[in-house]
Design a protein around this motif. Structure first.
Motif, mmCIF file in Angstrom:
data_model
loop_
_atom_site.group_PDB
_atom_site.id
_atom_site.type_symbol
_atom_site.label_atom_id
_atom_site.label_comp_id
_atom_site.label_asym_id
_atom_site.label_seq_id
_atom_site.Cartn_x
_atom_site.Cartn_y
_atom_site.Cartn_z
ATOM 1 N N VAL A 90 129.589 101.048 -7.729
ATOM 2 C CA VAL A 90 128.307 100.691 -8.339
ATOM 3 C C VAL A 90 128.416 99.398 -9.147
ATOM 4 O O VAL A 90 127.401 98.737 -9.393
ATOM 5 N N SER A 91 129.626 99.038 -9.564
ATOM 6 C CA SER A 91 129.786 97.773 -10.281
ATOM 7 C C SER A 91 129.435 96.602 -9.373
ATOM 8 O O SER A 91 128.723 95.669 -9.781
ATOM 9 N N PHE A 92 129.919 96.642 -8.139
ATOM 10 C CA PHE A 92 129.565 95.595 -7.181
ATOM 11 C C PHE A 92 128.065 95.617 -6.885
ATOM 12 O O PHE A 92 127.433 94.563 -6.764
ATOM 13 N N MET A 93 127.499 96.809 -6.780
ATOM 14 C CA MET A 93 126.074 96.917 -6.480
ATOM 15 C C MET A 93 125.221 96.376 -7.626
ATOM 16 O O MET A 93 124.172 95.766 -7.394
ATOM 17 N N MET A 94 125.651 96.593 -8.865
ATOM 18 C CA MET A 94 124.912 96.029 -9.993
ATOM 19 C C MET A 94 124.955 94.502 -9.959
ATOM 20 O O MET A 94 123.958 93.831 -10.243
ATOM 21 N N SER A 95 126.103 93.954 -9.599
ATOM 22 C CA SER A 95 126.204 92.500 -9.481
ATOM 23 C C SER A 95 125.278 91.988 -8.386
ATOM 24 O O SER A 95 124.568 90.988 -8.574
ATOM 25 N N HIS A 96 125.262 92.674 -7.243
ATOM 26 C CA HIS A 96 124.360 92.279 -6.155
ATOM 27 C C HIS A 96 122.895 92.379 -6.587
ATOM 28 O O HIS A 96 122.070 91.544 -6.211
ATOM 29 N N ALA A 97 122.580 93.418 -7.357
ATOM 30 C CA ALA A 97 121.196 93.638 -7.768
ATOM 31 C C ALA A 97 120.701 92.572 -8.725
ATOM 32 O O ALA A 97 119.508 92.254 -8.759
ATOM 33 N N LEU A 98 121.603 92.003 -9.501
ATOM 34 C CA LEU A 98 121.222 90.974 -10.468
ATOM 35 C C LEU A 98 121.045 89.595 -9.829
ATOM 36 O O LEU A 98 120.268 88.767 -10.327
ATOM 37 N N ALA A 99 121.767 89.340 -8.743
ATOM 38 C CA ALA A 99 121.842 87.982 -8.193
ATOM 39 C C ALA A 99 120.495 87.378 -7.798
ATOM 40 O O ALA A 99 120.223 86.215 -8.152
ATOM 41 N N ARG A 226 118.762 100.634 -7.104
ATOM 42 C CA ARG A 226 118.343 101.900 -6.478
ATOM 43 C C ARG A 226 118.274 101.758 -4.957
ATOM 44 O O ARG A 226 118.733 102.630 -4.211
ATOM 45 N N LEU A 227 117.708 100.641 -4.501
ATOM 46 C CA LEU A 227 117.606 100.414 -3.061
ATOM 47 C C LEU A 227 118.985 100.230 -2.428
ATOM 48 O O LEU A 227 119.239 100.714 -1.319
ATOM 49 N N LEU A 228 119.886 99.536 -3.125
ATOM 50 C CA LEU A 228 121.240 99.348 -2.611
ATOM 51 C C LEU A 228 121.984 100.684 -2.525
ATOM 52 O O LEU A 228 122.704 100.939 -1.547
ATOM 53 N N ARG A 232 123.469 102.386 0.898
ATOM 54 C CA ARG A 232 124.893 102.671 1.113
ATOM 55 C C ARG A 232 125.186 104.160 1.111
ATOM 56 O O ARG A 232 126.208 104.581 1.665
ATOM 57 N N GLU A 233 124.332 104.954 0.479
ATOM 58 C CA GLU A 233 124.542 106.399 0.423
ATOM 59 C C GLU A 233 123.559 107.126 1.335
ATOM 60 O O GLU A 233 123.170 108.263 1.061
ATOM 61 N N ALA A 234 123.177 106.465 2.417
ATOM 62 C CA ALA A 234 122.087 106.974 3.253
ATOM 63 C C ALA A 234 122.348 108.374 3.796
ATOM 64 O O ALA A 234 121.414 109.145 4.009
ATOM 65 N N HIS A 235 123.603 108.740 4.007
ATOM 66 C CA HIS A 235 123.912 110.032 4.626
ATOM 67 C C HIS A 235 124.523 111.018 3.628
ATOM 68 O O HIS A 235 125.091 112.035 4.032
#
Length: 248
Positions: A90-99, A226-228, A232-235
């Motif tokens: 989730v740390s990487f996802m938070m970085s992606h979400a901010l970009a 949330r969307l990311l 990634r957790e689709a299943h």
């Protein structure tokens, strides 16, 4: 340590997903409630500047955009470092979400700066230290976003983006201190810790607009993460149960 407890507690995708879902709407409303009086004070109520006239009012867009662009990149670097060290997804996802929001504010900073500079300096652009380093910040954001989508493997994309974020963070002190280190057209800091060269109503308007920008940034980042997570957790079972509850 307490900070480690909270980091690992919200390192769970479903916990972060739930937290983000509760925060998005309140943050957006708070951004609106702060922006309305800030805009009224900045663009209507406060008098024209004695030197720059009415043209100074663009600071109520330019300064928040510039601050957010730098702060968001610093946050991206922090989240990237946490992801590399603690191996939390989730740390990487938070970085992606901010970009994306950071990139948007970096572009807004440059555009509003050009509209401010043209009547004050007589030119839309000069290759001075502050403007050039701010342009480099926008390129770093764009490079991050392109790198994020360049890899089909999300884990490789996470690591590559994290390294770019950490390398690019050295540009932030250059942006901030450029007006002190070099002789530039860009004016020096109007606000510094413990002092301000602005009149109280102007300062209030600027701080309200900055606070609104912070809240908007947080809201968009939480909505995007949330969307990311859902992507990634689709299943995952927890997401399936959540979607069943939403459709019930």
């Amino acid at each position: 340590m307490n900070w480690q407890k909270y980091v690992f507690w919200f390192a769970s995708p479903w916990r972060l997903h739930a937290l983000a879902g509760r925060l998005v709407a309140p943050l957006l409303w708070l951004a609106l409630l702060l922006a309305l009086p800030g805009a009224w004070l900045g663009f209507v109520s406060t008098p024209a500047d004695a030197v720059q006239g009415e043209g100074y009012r663009i600071i109520y867009l330019h300064v928040p955009a510039s601050w957010i662009a730098m702060f968001v990149y610093a946050l991206m670097a922090c989240w990237s470092a946490l992801g590399l060290v603690l191996r939390t997804r989730v740390s990487f996802m938070m970085s992606h979400a901010l970009a994306p929001t950071g990139a948007w504010f970096a572009a807004l900073s440059l555009v509003t700066g050009a509209f401010w500079g043209q009547p004050m300096w007589g030119t839309w652009w000069v290759w001075d230290a502050r403007l050039t380093s701010s342009l480099l910040l926008l390129f770093l954001y764009l490079g991050y976003l392109m790198l994020q989508h360049a890899h089909e493997d999300p884990q490789r994309a996470d690591r590559s983006c994290a390294l770019l974020a950490l390398l690019g963070v050295v540009n932030l002190p250059v942006i901030y201190f450029s007006v002190r280190w070099w002789n530039t057209l860009h004016q020096g800091a109007t606000i510094a810790p413990g002092k301000s060269l602005m009149a109280a109503p102007m300062l209030a308007a600027l701080l309200l607009m900055c606070a609104a920008a912070w809240c908007y940034t947080a809201a968009t980042a939480f909505q995007r993460v949330r969307l990311l997570i859902e992507e990634r957790e689709a299943h995952s079972r927890w997401l399936d149960r959540l979607q069943e509850q939403d459709h019930a």
